[in-house]
Scaffold this motif. Structure first.
Motif, mmCIF file in Angstrom:
data_model
loop_
_atom_site.group_PDB
_atom_site.id
_atom_site.type_symbol
_atom_site.label_atom_id
_atom_site.label_comp_id
_atom_site.label_asym_id
_atom_site.label_seq_id
_atom_site.Cartn_x
_atom_site.Cartn_y
_atom_site.Cartn_z
ATOM 1 N N LEU A 13 0.847 -1.184 0.000
ATOM 2 C CA LEU A 13 0.000 0.000 0.000
ATOM 3 C C LEU A 13 0.885 1.237 0.000
ATOM 4 C CD1 LEU A 13 -3.030 0.988 0.357
ATOM 5 C CD2 LEU A 13 -2.448 1.227 2.776
ATOM 6 N N THR A 14 0.467 2.264 -0.728
ATOM 7 C CA THR A 14 1.159 3.550 -0.670
ATOM 8 C C THR A 14 0.531 4.379 0.441
ATOM 9 O OG1 THR A 14 1.705 3.490 -3.016
ATOM 10 C CG2 THR A 14 1.735 5.655 -1.950
ATOM 11 N N VAL A 15 1.383 4.843 1.356
ATOM 12 C CA VAL A 15 0.957 5.615 2.522
ATOM 13 C C VAL A 15 1.383 7.069 2.314
ATOM 14 C CG1 VAL A 15 1.243 5.888 5.015
ATOM 15 C CG2 VAL A 15 1.150 3.595 4.014
ATOM 16 N N ALA A 16 0.465 7.996 2.544
ATOM 17 C CA ALA A 16 0.747 9.429 2.362
ATOM 18 C C ALA A 16 1.441 9.993 3.596
ATOM 19 C CB ALA A 16 -0.541 10.180 2.067
ATOM 20 N N PRO A 18 5.786 10.446 5.288
ATOM 21 C CA PRO A 18 7.219 10.199 5.105
ATOM 22 C C PRO A 18 7.628 8.839 5.677
ATOM 23 C CG PRO A 18 6.823 12.350 6.131
ATOM 24 C CD PRO A 18 5.515 11.626 6.102
ATOM 25 N N THR A 19 8.632 8.246 5.079
ATOM 26 C CA THR A 19 9.101 6.924 5.486
ATOM 27 C C THR A 19 9.471 6.888 6.967
ATOM 28 O OG1 THR A 19 9.882 6.561 3.239
ATOM 29 C CG2 THR A 19 10.753 5.086 4.913
ATOM 30 N N ALA A 20 10.155 7.915 7.469
ATOM 31 C CA ALA A 20 10.555 7.942 8.884
ATOM 32 C C ALA A 20 9.336 7.913 9.801
ATOM 33 C CB ALA A 20 11.415 9.161 9.175
ATOM 34 N N ARG A 21 8.267 8.577 9.407
ATOM 35 C CA ARG A 21 7.038 8.588 10.217
ATOM 36 C C ARG A 21 6.391 7.203 10.239
ATOM 37 N NH1 ARG A 21 4.050 9.667 14.401
ATOM 38 N NH2 ARG A 21 1.849 9.663 13.956
ATOM 39 N N VAL A 22 6.315 6.551 9.091
ATOM 40 C CA VAL A 22 5.731 5.216 9.016
ATOM 41 C C VAL A 22 6.555 4.252 9.866
ATOM 42 C CG1 VAL A 22 5.108 3.302 7.492
ATOM 43 C CG2 VAL A 22 4.757 5.667 6.726
ATOM 44 N N PHE A 23 7.872 4.337 9.738
ATOM 45 C CA PHE A 23 8.749 3.460 10.521
ATOM 46 C C PHE A 23 8.547 3.701 12.016
ATOM 47 C CE2 PHE A 23 12.506 2.029 12.676
ATOM 48 C CZ PHE A 23 12.766 0.809 12.065
ATOM 49 N N ALA A 24 8.443 4.956 12.429
ATOM 50 C CA ALA A 24 8.253 5.277 13.853
ATOM 51 C C ALA A 24 6.969 4.656 14.395
ATOM 52 C CB ALA A 24 8.249 6.795 14.054
ATOM 53 N N VAL A 25 5.912 4.648 13.606
ATOM 54 C CA VAL A 25 4.656 4.026 14.037
ATOM 55 C C VAL A 25 4.862 2.521 14.215
ATOM 56 C CG1 VAL A 25 2.265 3.515 13.382
ATOM 57 C CG2 VAL A 25 3.194 5.810 13.024
ATOM 58 N N LEU A 26 5.553 1.880 13.272
ATOM 59 C CA LEU A 26 5.788 0.440 13.352
ATOM 60 C C LEU A 26 6.720 0.067 14.501
ATOM 61 C CD1 LEU A 26 6.158 -0.291 9.555
ATOM 62 C CD2 LEU A 26 4.308 -1.079 11.052
ATOM 63 N N ALA A 27 7.665 0.941 14.819
ATOM 64 C CA ALA A 27 8.640 0.664 15.884
ATOM 65 C C ALA A 27 8.073 0.931 17.274
ATOM 66 C CB ALA A 27 9.906 1.486 15.656
ATOM 67 N N ASP A 28 6.838 1.376 17.351
ATOM 68 C CA ASP A 28 6.180 1.673 18.622
ATOM 69 C C ASP A 28 5.178 0.553 18.942
ATOM 70 O OD1 ASP A 28 4.679 2.607 20.750
ATOM 71 O OD2 ASP A 28 4.163 4.514 19.800
ATOM 72 N N PRO A 29 5.526 -0.348 19.876
ATOM 73 C CA PRO A 29 4.611 -1.457 20.170
ATOM 74 C C PRO A 29 3.224 -1.017 20.644
ATOM 75 C CG PRO A 29 6.758 -1.873 21.144
ATOM 76 C CD PRO A 29 6.776 -0.453 20.634
ATOM 77 N N ALA A 33 -1.825 -2.735 18.362
ATOM 78 C CA ALA A 33 -3.237 -3.134 18.472
ATOM 79 C C ALA A 33 -4.093 -2.354 17.475
ATOM 80 C CB ALA A 33 -3.756 -2.914 19.898
ATOM 81 N N ARG A 34 -3.752 -1.090 17.244
ATOM 82 C CA ARG A 34 -4.535 -0.283 16.292
ATOM 83 C C ARG A 34 -4.186 -0.606 14.853
ATOM 84 N NH1 ARG A 34 -3.573 5.474 18.852
ATOM 85 N NH2 ARG A 34 -1.522 4.539 18.802
ATOM 86 N N ILE A 35 -2.983 -1.141 14.611
ATOM 87 C CA ILE A 35 -2.596 -1.536 13.255
ATOM 88 C C ILE A 35 -3.240 -2.866 12.881
ATOM 89 C CG2 ILE A 35 -0.663 -2.266 11.791
ATOM 90 C CD1 ILE A 35 1.101 -0.311 13.414
ATOM 91 N N SER A 150 -4.565 -4.215 7.790
ATOM 92 C CA SER A 150 -3.480 -3.741 8.654
ATOM 93 C C SER A 150 -2.746 -2.560 8.015
ATOM 94 C CB SER A 150 -2.497 -4.870 8.951
ATOM 95 O OG SER A 150 -3.101 -5.861 9.748
ATOM 96 N N LEU A 151 -2.479 -2.655 6.727
ATOM 97 C CA LEU A 151 -1.793 -1.545 6.051
ATOM 98 C C LEU A 151 -2.654 -0.291 6.022
ATOM 99 C CD1 LEU A 151 0.027 -3.361 3.111
ATOM 100 C CD2 LEU A 151 1.042 -2.404 5.196
ATOM 101 N N GLN A 152 -3.957 -0.454 5.851
ATOM 102 C CA GLN A 152 -4.844 0.714 5.879
ATOM 103 C C GLN A 152 -4.869 1.341 7.276
ATOM 104 O OE1 GLN A 152 -8.373 -1.123 4.272
ATOM 105 N NE2 GLN A 152 -7.779 -0.660 2.166
ATOM 106 N N HIS A 153 -4.853 0.516 8.323
ATOM 107 C CA HIS A 153 -4.792 1.047 9.690
ATOM 108 C C HIS A 153 -3.465 1.769 9.927
ATOM 109 C CE1 HIS A 153 -7.745 -2.337 11.078
ATOM 110 N NE2 HIS A 153 -8.341 -1.411 10.361
ATOM 111 N N LEU A 154 -2.367 1.174 9.440
ATOM 112 C CA LEU A 154 -1.053 1.814 9.545
ATOM 113 C C LEU A 154 -1.062 3.167 8.839
ATOM 114 C CD1 LEU A 154 2.017 1.902 10.145
ATOM 115 C CD2 LEU A 154 2.327 0.551 8.037
ATOM 116 N N ALA A 155 -1.631 3.221 7.650
ATOM 117 C CA ALA A 155 -1.694 4.477 6.901
ATOM 118 C C ALA A 155 -2.444 5.545 7.685
ATOM 119 C CB ALA A 155 -2.348 4.249 5.537
#
Length: 176
Positions: A13-16, A18-29, A33-35, A150-155
């Motif tokens: 999925l393409t997320v609107a 920045p890459t650093a922001r997406v990574f920060a969300v994934l690196a936060d346990p 649950a929301r992802i 999950s990708l839509q929740h991450l986005a």
């Protein structure tokens, strides 16, 4: 978009954001649950950001078909390449602190598509699951739409503005 290979599911999925922001969300346990697209992940037990290979982070889970209903997963960070990739190996921990892993992995690969867009590929791989586990667990335990959800929740979590249109505060690392 999602694909099913012989022993893995893959969704992109393409997320609107920045890459650093997406990574920060994934690196936060605390965001997992929301992802999660199934609703099985309940809450982070270990709340520290994921910062090193081998790091263990636990999450409370719920599944109606699990013998206990509520249970805990201990995840071991297997891939950590900020801000390009992050992944973990789920397992269990007994009362003595001994960890056992089932062989399936979750991996997110992030590719910048410019300063404010990221292509995210989520892979659920069960190719290393031993036969004795396959004898009692069906793989995959969910359909491919779970990865897309999950990708839509991450986005939604990584997008720089909230649903109400209020800017989300960025950390200093995300501003650089």
């Amino acid at each position: 978009m999602h694909t099913v290979a012989e022993e893995n599911l893959i969704a992109t999925l393409t997320v609107a954001a920045p890459t650093a922001r997406v990574f920060a969300v994934l690196a936060d346990p605390t965001t997992h649950a929301r992802i999660d697209g199934t609703g099985w992940v309940q809450d982070a037990v270990d709340r520290a950001p994921l910062t090193e290979l081998g790091q263990i982070f636990r999450v409370d889970m719920y599944h109606p078909n699990h013998p206990d209903g509520h249970y805990r997963i201990a995840n071991k960070v297997r891939v950590l390449d900020p801000p390009r990739a992050i992944g973990w190996l789920p397992g269990t921990e007994n009362d003595e602190g001994h960890l056992e892993f089932g062989g399936w992995t979750w991996r997110y690969d992030l590719a910048p598509l410019g300063p404010s867009e990221t292509e995210v590929t989520l892979t659920y791989d069960w190719s290393a699951v031993p036969q004795f586990i396959r004898d009692y667990l069906h793989f995959p335990p969910f359909g491919p739409e779970h990865l897309t959800n999950s990708l839509q929740h991450l986005a939604a979590l990584a997008t720089p503005t909230s649903r109400a249109g209020t800017p989300v505060r960025e950390t200093p690392a995300e501003r650089s």
